[in-house]
Write a protein that holds these residues in place. Structure first.
Motif, mmCIF file in Angstrom:
data_model
loop_
_atom_site.group_PDB
_atom_site.id
_atom_site.type_symbol
_atom_site.label_atom_id
_atom_site.label_comp_id
_atom_site.label_asym_id
_atom_site.label_seq_id
_atom_site.Cartn_x
_atom_site.Cartn_y
_atom_site.Cartn_z
ATOM 1 N N CYS A 130 0.842 -1.193 0.000
ATOM 2 C CA CYS A 130 0.000 0.000 0.000
ATOM 3 C C CYS A 130 0.883 1.251 0.000
ATOM 4 O O CYS A 130 1.817 1.365 0.796
ATOM 5 C CB CYS A 130 -0.909 0.003 1.225
ATOM 6 S SG CYS A 130 -1.880 1.515 1.362
ATOM 7 N N ASP A 133 0.797 3.078 3.490
ATOM 8 C CA ASP A 133 1.357 2.390 4.656
ATOM 9 C C ASP A 133 1.627 0.935 4.288
ATOM 10 O O ASP A 133 0.682 0.149 4.142
ATOM 11 C CB ASP A 133 0.350 2.478 5.818
ATOM 12 C CG ASP A 133 0.896 1.851 7.092
ATOM 13 O OD1 ASP A 133 1.886 1.097 7.017
ATOM 14 O OD2 ASP A 133 0.312 2.118 8.162
ATOM 15 N N HIS A 136 -0.132 -1.993 5.873
ATOM 16 C CA HIS A 136 -1.528 -2.293 5.538
ATOM 17 C C HIS A 136 -1.603 -3.567 4.698
ATOM 18 O O HIS A 136 -2.667 -4.132 4.536
ATOM 19 C CB HIS A 136 -2.155 -1.153 4.718
ATOM 20 C CG HIS A 136 -2.498 0.049 5.542
ATOM 21 N ND1 HIS A 136 -2.957 1.216 4.987
ATOM 22 C CD2 HIS A 136 -2.436 0.268 6.879
ATOM 23 C CE1 HIS A 136 -3.167 2.107 5.960
ATOM 24 N NE2 HIS A 136 -2.853 1.546 7.105
ATOM 25 N N CYS A 157 -4.111 -0.265 -0.610
ATOM 26 C CA CYS A 157 -4.840 -1.388 -0.006
ATOM 27 C C CYS A 157 -6.335 -1.093 -0.047
ATOM 28 O O CYS A 157 -6.747 0.040 -0.330
ATOM 29 C CB CYS A 157 -4.362 -1.615 1.422
ATOM 30 S SG CYS A 157 -4.944 -0.361 2.578
ATOM 31 N N CYS A 160 -7.415 1.818 2.337
ATOM 32 C CA CYS A 160 -7.111 3.171 1.857
ATOM 33 C C CYS A 160 -7.965 3.516 0.628
ATOM 34 O O CYS A 160 -8.354 4.673 0.456
ATOM 35 C CB CYS A 160 -5.630 3.317 1.553
ATOM 36 S SG CYS A 160 -4.621 3.323 3.047
HETATM 37 ZN ZN LIG Z 1 -3.419 1.347 2.968
#
Ligand SMILES: [Zn+2]
Length: 217
Positions: A130, A133, A136, A157, A160
């Motif tokens: 992701c 992050d 994730h 992801c 998100c």
């Molecule tokens: Zn994410």
């Protein structure tokens, strides 16, 4: 004359000492950066361990051979990444670990999808975590960032992607790089980051919808 020669000798000695000092400082700085990068990647490996643990029983119960195969591959890749991480002595090796983690993330996401009875996420050309992050997990949705330097494909992801669709800006993971907190996408690859150190203000384009995004909001 003697004074001049003596002066030159002292100057030469001083410059030799300063070269050694510079080299030592350089080496110390490299060691520090490597330790910092390793700590971050270790954190990402730990997050993956939690994910594997959470999925273990569910994969066993599902009795889906494909899910079991993907899960076994993810676990093997995770173990290899962990092994490489602890033996790493150079930033380039940590970059390899980051790649291994990205592959394992996709395999985990695919195993999870099968267990959930959901659609298998398409295998990306380059497995990527992701964008916001890496902990994730796999970036199962294709998105684009539009930057002053041009457009670029990224992966986000499902969490998100849902946030972006709802019009909320996902919070980036902040990593410590050289004592500064930087968003994961800007952090070096050896830190498990995206390696886009030039990235500041940009738009995120998902499903054809564009949203402005910047780190300082
Ligand atoms: Zn994410």
């Amino acid at each position: 004359m003697l004074l001049v020669v003596g002066g030159l000798a002292v100057a030469g000695l001083l410059s030799a000492v300063s070269t050694v000092r510079t080299r030592q400082a350089f080496r110390a700085e490299r060691e520090r950066a490597l330790g910092e990068a390793r700590d971050e990647v270790r954190g990402q490996v730990g997050a993956m361990a939690d994910e594997i643990l959470a999925l273990t029983d569910r994969v066993a119960l599902a009795e889906d051979p494909e899910a079991a195969r993907l899960f076994a591959r993810a676990t093997a890749a995770y173990q290899q990444a962990q092994d490489h991480l602890e033996r790493s002595t150079r930033a380039a090796e940590l970059e390899d670990v980051a790649d291994e983690l990205d592959h394992a993330r996709w395999e985990l996401a695919a195993a999870q999808a099968l267990v959930d009875g959901a659609e298998l996420p398409p295998e990306p050309d380059a497995a990527r975590a992701c964008f916001f992050d890496p902990t994730h997990g796999a970036g199962t949705f294709a998105a684009e960032i539009d930057t002053p330097a041009g457009r670029r494909q990224v992966r986000v992801c499902s969490y998100c992607a849902a946030k972006l669709r709802a019009g909320t800006a996902p919070e980036p993971r902040m990593l410590s790089v050289g004592g500064r907190r930087v968003p994961a996408a800007k952090a070096p690859r050896a830190y498990g980051g995206g390696g886009m150190d030039w990235l500041e203000e940009f738009d995120v384009v998902l499903d054809g919808v564009r949203r402005p995004y910047g780190w300082r909001r």
